[in-house]
Write an enzyme that holds these catalytic residues in place. Structure first.
Site, PDB file in Angstrom:
ATOM      1  N   SER A 148       0.867  -1.187   0.000  1.00 35.57           N
ATOM      2  CA  SER A 148       0.000   0.000   0.000  1.00 35.57           C
ATOM      3  C   SER A 148       0.897   1.227   0.000  1.00 35.57           C
ATOM      4  O   SER A 148       2.073   1.152   0.378  1.00 35.57           O
ATOM      5  CB  SER A 148      -0.850   0.001   1.272  1.00 35.57           C
ATOM      6  OG  SER A 148      -1.533   1.240   1.411  1.00 35.57           O
ATOM      7  N   TYR A 161      -1.949  -1.227  10.258  1.00 31.73           N
ATOM      8  CA  TYR A 161      -1.890  -1.269   8.795  1.00 31.73           C
ATOM      9  C   TYR A 161      -0.502  -0.847   8.310  1.00 31.73           C
ATOM     10  O   TYR A 161       0.089  -1.490   7.438  1.00 31.73           O
ATOM     11  CB  TYR A 161      -2.963  -0.342   8.228  1.00 31.73           C
ATOM     12  CG  TYR A 161      -3.247  -0.516   6.764  1.00 31.73           C
ATOM     13  CD1 TYR A 161      -4.073  -1.535   6.299  1.00 31.73           C
ATOM     14  CD2 TYR A 161      -2.698   0.354   5.810  1.00 31.73           C
ATOM     15  CE1 TYR A 161      -4.344  -1.679   4.944  1.00 31.73           C
ATOM     16  CE2 TYR A 161      -2.968   0.212   4.459  1.00 31.73           C
ATOM     17  CZ  TYR A 161      -3.791  -0.806   4.033  1.00 31.73           C
ATOM     18  OH  TYR A 161      -4.051  -0.953   2.694  1.00 31.73           O
TER      19      TYR A 161
HETATM   20  P1  NAD Z   1     -11.900  -5.071  -0.149  1.00 31.47           P
HETATM   21  O1  NAD Z   1     -12.345  -4.931   1.259  1.00 31.47           O
HETATM   22  O2  NAD Z   1     -12.797  -4.637  -1.241  1.00 31.47           O
HETATM   23  O3  NAD Z   1     -11.454  -6.581  -0.448  1.00 31.47           O
HETATM   24  C1  NAD Z   1     -10.678  -7.320   0.467  1.00 31.47           C
HETATM   25  C2  NAD Z   1     -11.114  -8.764   0.414  1.00 31.47           C
HETATM   26  O4  NAD Z   1     -10.275  -9.504   1.316  1.00 31.47           O
HETATM   27  C3  NAD Z   1     -12.556  -8.988   0.864  1.00 31.47           C
HETATM   28  O5  NAD Z   1     -13.246  -9.793  -0.065  1.00 31.47           O
HETATM   29  C4  NAD Z   1     -12.414  -9.679   2.210  1.00 31.47           C
HETATM   30  O6  NAD Z   1     -13.485 -10.565   2.502  1.00 31.47           O
HETATM   31  C5  NAD Z   1     -11.105 -10.404   2.028  1.00 31.47           C
HETATM   32  N1  NAD Z   1     -10.494 -10.742   3.318  1.00 31.47           N
HETATM   33  C6  NAD Z   1     -10.416  -9.977   4.429  1.00 31.47           C
HETATM   34  N2  NAD Z   1      -9.835 -10.657   5.420  1.00 31.47           N
HETATM   35  C7  NAD Z   1      -9.538 -11.889   4.935  1.00 31.47           C
HETATM   36  C8  NAD Z   1      -8.937 -13.043   5.480  1.00 31.47           C
HETATM   37  N3  NAD Z   1      -8.529 -13.075   6.762  1.00 31.47           N
HETATM   38  N4  NAD Z   1      -8.782 -14.137   4.697  1.00 31.47           N
HETATM   39  C9  NAD Z   1      -9.216 -14.122   3.417  1.00 31.47           C
HETATM   40  N5  NAD Z   1      -9.803 -13.056   2.847  1.00 31.47           N
HETATM   41  C10 NAD Z   1      -9.965 -11.953   3.591  1.00 31.47           C
HETATM   42  O7  NAD Z   1     -10.534  -4.260  -0.202  1.00 31.47           O
HETATM   43  P2  NAD Z   1      -9.563  -3.933  -1.428  1.00 31.47           P
HETATM   44  O8  NAD Z   1      -9.518  -2.462  -1.545  1.00 31.47           O
HETATM   45  O9  NAD Z   1      -9.866  -4.777  -2.617  1.00 31.47           O
HETATM   46  O10 NAD Z   1      -8.188  -4.395  -0.771  1.00 31.47           O
HETATM   47  C11 NAD Z   1      -7.401  -5.450  -1.294  1.00 31.47           C
HETATM   48  C12 NAD Z   1      -5.975  -5.249  -0.829  1.00 31.47           C
HETATM   49  O11 NAD Z   1      -5.503  -3.998  -1.327  1.00 31.47           O
HETATM   50  C13 NAD Z   1      -5.801  -5.173   0.696  1.00 31.47           C
HETATM   51  O12 NAD Z   1      -4.615  -5.836   1.065  1.00 31.47           O
HETATM   52  C14 NAD Z   1      -5.666  -3.694   0.956  1.00 31.47           C
HETATM   53  O13 NAD Z   1      -4.960  -3.415   2.123  1.00 31.47           O
HETATM   54  C15 NAD Z   1      -4.933  -3.252  -0.279  1.00 31.47           C
HETATM   55  N6  NAD Z   1      -5.020  -1.844  -0.592  1.00 31.47           N
HETATM   56  C16 NAD Z   1      -6.178  -1.277  -0.963  1.00 31.47           C
HETATM   57  C17 NAD Z   1      -6.205   0.069  -1.257  1.00 31.47           C
HETATM   58  C18 NAD Z   1      -7.446   0.763  -1.701  1.00 31.47           C
HETATM   59  O14 NAD Z   1      -7.410   2.000  -1.835  1.00 31.47           O
HETATM   60  N7  NAD Z   1      -8.538   0.099  -1.954  1.00 31.47           N
HETATM   61  C19 NAD Z   1      -5.039   0.837  -1.160  1.00 31.47           C
HETATM   62  C20 NAD Z   1      -3.865   0.205  -0.766  1.00 31.47           C
HETATM   63  C21 NAD Z   1      -3.860  -1.131  -0.497  1.00 31.47           C
END
Ligand code: NAD
Length: 263
Positions: A148, A161
């Protein structure tokens, strides 16, 4: 080879496949011919992703596995199920994660810290541990870990985080230089603010009364003045998992409209 054939006969495993970045990447990779193994804690999320993938790629081959990435047995199970069904793991998008509750460090609580680190860092390590063993045996493989912007710079109010995502950067660099000699590339992405359910919930934490206003204000700090869209992450993950990135290894790639480089 055209870009639409980059993943023909390739098996790609995606954690967090039930939403956001995982789902968008599943849609993208299936459209380029990949066979998918989708892992998530959410059964409904996985079902919705399967529906979304098959809408654009009706003949996509998809396995779904319900698993908590922070649990060793669940990780062993998702790797075993993937091998049972497809026989190999060519690409691994090690992506599942949560944001956790926002708070000052003194109020963060050790329980929240442990929870976020267990999923976002331990989960990434456990995935690497099991999948890299498979890839080493194969003599090939591509991994993308999801870090991230919060893993390469400070966002604030996110002790768990920040610690976990900086840790994902370290794991990526460490494993990347270990495994290149075995024909395996390991990179990370550092997304900025991408409009997914995670970010929507984050805005509710910042302003429960008016999350839309909070979202508008938040994004003004980004050079592009807009949120990224999940397909804009998926296209970069697809690139990193493909042979187009054959000499890209141990890199942490920001996908953030320039946010992390801004003074
Ligand atoms: P999201 O919440 O839409 O999707 C995350 C998914 O991970 C969900 O389907 C959830 O059920 C699943 N999940 C959560 N805990 C879990 C576990 N213990 N085991 C298995 N699955 C699990 O979020 P996103 O935005 O798609 O995030 C995906 C990744 O991207 C994450 O690692 C997040 O930290 C990272 N990220 C997102 C952003 C953003 O702006 N959206 C920015 C930087 C990093």
């Amino acid at each position: 080879m055209t870009s639409t054939a980059r993943f023909t006969d390739k098996v790609v495993l995606i954690t967090g496949g039930g939403s956001g970045l995982g789902r968008a990447t599943a849609i993208r990779l299936a459209s380029e011919g990949a066979k998918l193994s989708l892992v998530d804690v959410s059964e409904q999320g996985l079902a919705d992703t399967v529906a979304a993938v098959t809408e654009s790629t009706p003949d996509a081959e998809i396995l779904t596995v319900i698993a908590d990435v922070s649990k060793k047995q669940d990780v062993e199970n998702y790797v075993a199920k993937t091998l049972e069904r497809f026989g190999s793991i060519d690409g691994f998008f090690n992506n599942a994660g949560i944001e956790g509750r926002q708070n000052l460090t003194q109020d963060f609580t050790v329980d929240e810290f442990d929870k976020v680190v267990a999923i976002n860092l331990r989960g990434v390590f456990l995935g690497l541990e099991k999948v890299l063993a498979v890839m080493r045996e194969q003599g090939s493989g591509m991994v993308v870990n999801t870090a991230s912007v919060g893993g390469i710079t400070a966002v604030g109010n996110q002790s768990g985080y920040a610690a976990a995502k900086h840790g994902v950067v370290g794991l990526t660099r460490n494993s990347g230089i270990e495994y290149a000699q075995f024909g395996i590339r390991i990179n990370a992405i550092a997304p900025g603010a991408i409009w997914t359910p995670m970010v929507e919930n984050s805005m509710k934490q910042i302003d429960a009364e008016n999350p839309r206003r909070a979202a508008e204000e938040f994004i003004q700090g980004n050079p592009t003045k807009r949120y990224g869209e999940a397909p804009e992450i998926a296209s970069v993950v697809a690139f990193l998992l493909s042979d187009d990135a054959a000499y890209v290894n141990a890199v942490v790639l920001p996908i953030d409209g320039g946010q992390s480089i801004k003074y």
